[in-house]
Design a protein around this motif. Structure first.
Motif, PDB file in Angstrom:
ATOM      1  N   PRO A 134       8.812 -18.606  17.513  1.00  0.00           N
ATOM      2  CA  PRO A 134       8.843 -19.246  16.423  1.00  0.00           C
ATOM      3  C   PRO A 134       7.325 -19.925  15.941  1.00  0.00           C
ATOM      4  N   CYS A 135       7.184 -19.442  14.185  1.00  0.00           N
ATOM      5  CA  CYS A 135       6.143 -19.920  13.981  1.00  0.00           C
ATOM      6  C   CYS A 135       5.570 -21.271  12.371  1.00  0.00           C
ATOM      7  N   TYR A 136       5.308 -21.994  12.499  1.00  0.00           N
ATOM      8  CA  TYR A 136       5.009 -23.090  11.345  1.00  0.00           C
ATOM      9  C   TYR A 136       3.870 -23.467  11.301  1.00  0.00           C
ATOM     10  N   ASN A 137       3.280 -23.757   9.810  1.00  0.00           N
ATOM     11  CA  ASN A 137       2.126 -22.931  10.076  1.00  0.00           C
ATOM     12  C   ASN A 137       0.603 -23.041  11.221  1.00  0.00           C
ATOM     13  N   GLU A 138       0.939 -21.570  11.096  1.00  0.00           N
ATOM     14  CA  GLU A 138       0.093 -21.172  12.133  1.00  0.00           C
ATOM     15  C   GLU A 138      -0.444 -19.986  11.734  1.00  0.00           C
ATOM     16  N   GLU A 139      -2.014 -19.995  11.137  1.00  0.00           N
ATOM     17  CA  GLU A 139      -1.856 -18.578  10.393  1.00  0.00           C
ATOM     18  C   GLU A 139      -4.036 -18.067  11.084  1.00  0.00           C
ATOM     19  N   ASN A 189       8.611 -16.276  11.024  1.00  0.00           N
ATOM     20  CA  ASN A 189       7.610 -17.478  10.190  1.00  0.00           C
ATOM     21  C   ASN A 189       8.841 -18.179   9.374  1.00  0.00           C
ATOM     22  N   ASP A 190       8.705 -19.572  10.055  1.00  0.00           N
ATOM     23  CA  ASP A 190       9.752 -20.689   9.532  1.00  0.00           C
ATOM     24  C   ASP A 190       9.043 -21.659   8.242  1.00  0.00           C
ATOM     25  N   GLY A 191       9.703 -20.698   7.212  1.00  0.00           N
ATOM     26  CA  GLY A 191       9.185 -22.338   5.804  1.00  0.00           C
ATOM     27  C   GLY A 191       7.793 -22.139   5.944  1.00  0.00           C
ATOM     28  N   ARG A 224      12.950 -21.608   4.007  1.00  0.00           N
ATOM     29  CA  ARG A 224      11.962 -22.586   3.754  1.00  0.00           C
ATOM     30  C   ARG A 224      12.127 -22.555   4.852  1.00  0.00           C
ATOM     31  N   ASN A 225      11.851 -24.168   5.408  1.00  0.00           N
ATOM     32  CA  ASN A 225      11.540 -24.651   7.032  1.00  0.00           C
ATOM     33  C   ASN A 225      12.765 -24.965   7.695  1.00  0.00           C
ATOM     34  N   PHE A 226      13.203 -24.146   8.888  1.00  0.00           N
ATOM     35  CA  PHE A 226      14.957 -24.190   8.700  1.00  0.00           C
ATOM     36  C   PHE A 226      14.443 -25.460  10.581  1.00  0.00           C
ATOM     37  N   GLY A 227      13.397 -25.299  10.896  1.00  0.00           N
ATOM     38  CA  GLY A 227      12.776 -25.626  12.277  1.00  0.00           C
ATOM     39  C   GLY A 227      13.150 -24.827  13.215  1.00  0.00           C
ATOM     40  N   LYS A 228      12.454 -25.739  14.166  1.00  0.00           N
ATOM     41  CA  LYS A 228      12.598 -24.528  15.565  1.00  0.00           C
ATOM     42  C   LYS A 228      13.824 -23.971  16.067  1.00  0.00           C
ATOM     43  N   GLU A 229      14.271 -25.390  16.251  1.00  0.00           N
ATOM     44  CA  GLU A 229      15.963 -24.301  17.082  1.00  0.00           C
ATOM     45  C   GLU A 229      16.377 -23.066  16.150  1.00  0.00           C
ATOM     46  N   ASP A 234       5.732 -20.245  22.079  1.00  0.00           N
ATOM     47  CA  ASP A 234       5.216 -20.940  20.660  1.00  0.00           C
ATOM     48  C   ASP A 234       3.958 -20.237  20.906  1.00  0.00           C
ATOM     49  N   ALA A 235       3.819 -20.131  19.026  1.00  0.00           N
ATOM     50  CA  ALA A 235       2.702 -19.655  18.945  1.00  0.00           C
ATOM     51  C   ALA A 235       0.913 -19.810  18.791  1.00  0.00           C
ATOM     52  N   ASP A 236       1.287 -20.682  18.888  1.00  0.00           N
ATOM     53  CA  ASP A 236       0.141 -22.116  18.931  1.00  0.00           C
ATOM     54  C   ASP A 236      -1.434 -22.020  20.347  1.00  0.00           C
ATOM     55  N   LEU A 237      -0.379 -20.616  21.512  1.00  0.00           N
ATOM     56  CA  LEU A 237      -1.261 -20.690  22.684  1.00  0.00           C
ATOM     57  C   LEU A 237      -1.400 -21.715  23.383  1.00  0.00           C
ATOM     58  N   GLN A 238      -0.602 -22.627  23.175  1.00  0.00           N
ATOM     59  CA  GLN A 238      -0.478 -24.029  24.755  1.00  0.00           C
ATOM     60  C   GLN A 238       0.620 -23.445  25.958  1.00  0.00           C
ATOM     61  N   GLN A 239       1.436 -22.559  25.784  1.00  0.00           N
ATOM     62  CA  GLN A 239       1.813 -21.123  26.365  1.00  0.00           C
ATOM     63  C   GLN A 239       0.973 -19.790  26.721  1.00  0.00           C
ATOM     64  N   GLU A 295      -4.190 -26.919  25.627  1.00  0.00           N
ATOM     65  CA  GLU A 295      -4.297 -27.788  24.160  1.00  0.00           C
ATOM     66  C   GLU A 295      -4.180 -27.011  23.289  1.00  0.00           C
ATOM     67  N   ARG A 296      -3.545 -27.637  22.127  1.00  0.00           N
ATOM     68  CA  ARG A 296      -3.377 -26.118  20.792  1.00  0.00           C
ATOM     69  C   ARG A 296      -4.356 -25.565  20.663  1.00  0.00           C
ATOM     70  N   ALA A 297      -4.239 -25.039  20.394  1.00  0.00           N
ATOM     71  CA  ALA A 297      -5.555 -23.651  19.748  1.00  0.00           C
ATOM     72  C   ALA A 297      -6.229 -23.954  18.035  1.00  0.00           C
ATOM     73  N   LYS A 336      -2.268 -28.523  14.909  1.00  0.00           N
ATOM     74  CA  LYS A 336      -1.939 -30.000  14.939  1.00  0.00           C
ATOM     75  C   LYS A 336      -0.502 -29.774  15.805  1.00  0.00           C
ATOM     76  N   SER A 337       0.521 -31.046  16.181  1.00  0.00           N
ATOM     77  CA  SER A 337       1.968 -30.524  16.736  1.00  0.00           C
ATOM     78  C   SER A 337       2.538 -30.591  15.278  1.00  0.00           C
ATOM     79  N   ASN A 338       3.278 -29.748  15.993  1.00  0.00           N
ATOM     80  CA  ASN A 338       4.981 -30.480  14.187  1.00  0.00           C
ATOM     81  C   ASN A 338       5.746 -31.828  14.276  1.00  0.00           C
ATOM     82  N   PHE A 339       5.551 -32.414  15.996  1.00  0.00           N
ATOM     83  CA  PHE A 339       6.368 -32.955  16.508  1.00  0.00           C
ATOM     84  C   PHE A 339       5.769 -34.320  16.635  1.00  0.00           C
TER      85      PHE A 339
HETATM   86  N1  UDP Z   1       7.710 -24.699  14.927  1.00  0.00           N
HETATM   87  C1  UDP Z   1       8.446 -23.919  13.683  1.00  0.00           C
HETATM   88  N2  UDP Z   1       9.407 -24.190  13.180  1.00  0.00           N
HETATM   89  C2  UDP Z   1       9.137 -26.294  12.897  1.00  0.00           C
HETATM   90  C3  UDP Z   1       8.610 -26.593  14.198  1.00  0.00           C
HETATM   91  C4  UDP Z   1       7.822 -26.232  15.002  1.00  0.00           C
HETATM   92  O1  UDP Z   1       9.174 -22.527  13.975  1.00  0.00           O
HETATM   93  O2  UDP Z   1       9.540 -26.860  12.125  1.00  0.00           O
HETATM   94  C5  UDP Z   1       6.791 -23.912  16.118  1.00  0.00           C
HETATM   95  C6  UDP Z   1       5.397 -23.424  16.268  1.00  0.00           C
HETATM   96  O3  UDP Z   1       4.855 -23.091  15.170  1.00  0.00           O
HETATM   97  C7  UDP Z   1       5.125 -23.339  17.325  1.00  0.00           C
HETATM   98  C8  UDP Z   1       5.955 -23.809  18.099  1.00  0.00           C
HETATM   99  O4  UDP Z   1       7.564 -24.889  16.987  1.00  0.00           O
HETATM  100  O5  UDP Z   1       5.145 -22.546  17.386  1.00  0.00           O
HETATM  101  C9  UDP Z   1       5.901 -25.406  18.740  1.00  0.00           C
HETATM  102  O6  UDP Z   1       5.271 -26.531  17.630  1.00  0.00           O
HETATM  103  P1  UDP Z   1       4.707 -27.563  18.056  1.00  0.00           P
HETATM  104  O7  UDP Z   1       3.118 -26.455  18.870  1.00  0.00           O
HETATM  105  O8  UDP Z   1       4.297 -27.648  17.282  1.00  0.00           O
HETATM  106  O9  UDP Z   1       5.229 -28.206  18.916  1.00  0.00           O
HETATM  107  P2  UDP Z   1       4.958 -28.840  20.793  1.00  0.00           P
HETATM  108  O10 UDP Z   1       3.841 -27.787  21.081  1.00  0.00           O
HETATM  109  O11 UDP Z   1       3.999 -29.939  20.373  1.00  0.00           O
HETATM  110  O12 UDP Z   1       5.984 -29.869  21.588  1.00  0.00           O
END
Ligand code: UDP
Ligand code: MG
Length: 321
Positions: free
Chosen positions: A11-16, A43-45, A72-77, A96-101, A202-204, A207-210
């Motif tokens: 799932p990707c939200y603002n991860e260019e 791509n979640d909007g 549009r943005n529907f959320g990570k779920e 996750d797309a942010d390379l935290q994982q 750490e997020r590459a 910033k976190s979306n939560f």
């Molecule tokens: N994400 C998404 N839609 C959203 C919010 C987040 O698809 O509305 C994705 C985001 O791109 C990432 C993953 O869900 O790949 C985890 O989000 P984030 O890193 O912001 O959360 P955290 O790691 O801080 O819990």
């Protein structure tokens, strides 16, 4: 068995900035693997150029790639659900797309499933949270509360970073609810889960979306989705207060009849009325929350709307309904 197919749901939200890095990591980790990989980006909007970066990947040939572009943005779920629905692999991971994982951590998960037939699912959990003290103690409390209320098991620190066997994915998708709380769903469906410890990076970039507020909303939605205990609160407090007022009534009657003490008046009365009024409103509020959820479910709107689904050669095009 060789040549198993592994699907990754991302799932990707603002991860260019993270998309190219993520893909590079996948190349590094998987190109010499004996498994076939399929990457499913959702791509979640996104408000930035995430979709542009994703479309660049379509030209790549190493992995089968699919892009689900939300309207549009529907959320990570919703993103996870759409991704899972589009997978074709024998094993399916959510990452996750942010390379935290780190993508390379999928490999030990695959090995775990390959070597242990008794496991249906592998889940990474954080032994030590990297977040601040407030958030991590809040999360810990949340897990304790929800476990008590819902009677299903929630492992503290368990992430969405998981690998499932095919039939587990089918079970997840068979739950029709629109308001999805995946942590609860993963646990509710049962199966045998192997928990492996990991330390998130750490997020590459970005910033976190939560936010903290977002997390509280998420926690409440989890409790409401998986427990009806709050509804009983009204019943129990109603019973308790009926009992108390009955006892008080007897005391007042005795005072009046035997000791001829005048009934104490105004202050007690006001306090009682306000207390009971507050409790009634609180109970109504809880019922309202559940009715709102019933309302949203009954509307039966789709969980997400995809503007387009793109894929490169090697990916199967059609989406299973
Ligand atoms: N994400 C998404 N839609 C959203 C919010 C987040 O698809 O509305 C994705 C985001 O791109 C990432 C993953 O869900 O790949 C985890 O989000 P984030 O890193 O912001 O959360 P955290 O790691 O801080 O819990
Ligand atoms: Mg993150």
């Amino acid at each position: 068995m060789h040549n198993r197919k592994i699907s990754l749901v991302i799932p990707c939200y603002n991860e260019e900035k993270n998309i190219p890095l993520f893909y590079k990591e996948c190349m590094k980790a998987y190109s010499n693997s004996k498994y076939q990989f399929e990457l499913i980006f959702v791509n979640d909007g996104s408000k930035d150029n995430t979709i542009k970066e994703l479309k660049k990947l379509i030209k790549e040939k190493t992995f089968a790639i699919k892009i689900i572009n939300f309207s549009r943005n529907f959320g990570k779920e919703a993103g996870m659900y759409a991704g899972l629905k589009n997978t074709t692999g024998d094993y399916v991971a959510i990452i996750d797309a942010d390379l935290q994982q780190k993508p390379e951590l999928i490999l030990p998960m695959i090995e775990t499933l390959e070597e242990n037939e008794e496991y249906d699912c592998v889940c990474y959990y954080q032994e030590k949270r990297i977040e601040g003290n407030v958030i991590s103690s809040f999360k810990k409390t949340f897990y304790k509360v929800i476990e008590k209320l819902s009677e299903i098991e929630f492992v503290n620190g368990a992430s969405d970073f998981r690998l499932f066997r095919r039939y587990v994915v089918d079970a997840i998708l068979s739950l029709p609810e629109k308001n999805r709380f995946s942590k609860g769903i993963f646990s509710w469906i049962g199966f045998n889960t192997c928990y492996l410890p990991y330390i998130p990076e750490e997020r590459a970039n970005g910033k976190s979306n939560f936010s903290f507020k977002g997390l509280i909303k998420y926690a409440l939605s989890g409790i409401l989705s998986f427990s009806v205990a709050p509804l009983r609160l009204a019943t129990y407090s109603g019973l308790l207060f009926s009992l108390l007022s009955f006892i008080y009534l007897i005391i007042v009657i005795i005072q009046k009849l035997i000791f001829t003490i005048d009934v104490p008046g105004y202050a007690t009365l006001i306090a009682c009325i306000l207390l009971i009024g507050g409790l009634i409103l609180f109970g109504l509020g809880i019922i309202g929350e559940y009715i709102a959820r019933i309302y949203m479910e009954v509307k039966d709107r789709p969980i997400y709307i995809a503007k387009e689904i793109l894929s490169n050669k090697g990916a199967t095009k059609d989406e299973k309904k």
